[in-house]
Design an enzyme around this catalytic site. Structure first.
Site: not given
Length: 179
Positions: A7-11, A84
């Site tokens: 899951f990606g929510y930013g870069s 991360e």
């Protein structure tokens, strides 16, 4: 089926940095997108930290889920941990998300550690904009990170009014400082 999703929510939405087989809009509940992490590496330094997004508790977050082939799973996890978990301000979790086609999946997700000294908490628009307009790290200026994130959110039809206000205010500060 033993699928592996990230899951990606930013870069990660606009710069995943890994190979994937499928990309879909996804919705994760229990956490919200927040510009709440002081960046000492990618978008700032310890002397002049930037701000990057984290998933903070409460609410929900629309983002992107990437399906990775089983043979690429280990390499992708290694890459994401290197990217991360540089300063361990994020915690690696497996959380449920709902894809745009209605499927419920488990996703590898990075949430912010509220007890970490880089957690910025809730900032005002002015505080966040001042930080964003002045910080640069090994991945570039903090303004570029906010611009790219906002552009991608717009492309997906996602409104984040607070982040938009931070972006506008930071642009003004950045323009004045560059003049």
């Amino acid at each position: 089926m033993n699928e592996f999703w990230v899951f990606g929510y930013g870069s990660l939405m606009w710069n995943p940095g890994f190979e994937f087989e499928e990309r879909q809009a996804a919705h994760l509940f229990g956490f919200r997108r927040s510009l709440c992490v002081r960046s000492w590496v990618h978008r700032g330094t310890e002397e002049r930290p930037g701000l990057v997004l984290g998933l903070d508790r409460g609410g929900s977050c629309r983002g992107v889920a990437f399906r990775v082939t089983p043979e690429k799973r280990e390499a992708v996890v290694d890459y994401l941990r290197e990217r991360e978990l540089v300063t361990h301000v994020y915690k690696e979790r497996t959380l449920p998300a709902t894809l745009s086609d209605g499927r419920r999946i488990a996703t590898l997700t990075y949430i912010c550690d509220r007890a970490h000294h880089q957690f910025a908490g809730s900032l005002t628009v002015a505080e966040a904009a001042s930080t964003v307009s002045a910080a640069t790290g090994k991945s570039g200026h903090n303004m570029d990170y906010v611009r790219n994130t906002l552009a991608h959110l717009r492309e997906m039809g996602i409104r984040d009014h607070w982040l938009e206000d931070v972006g506008r205010t930071a642009e003004g500060l950045y323009a004045r400082a560059s003049a």
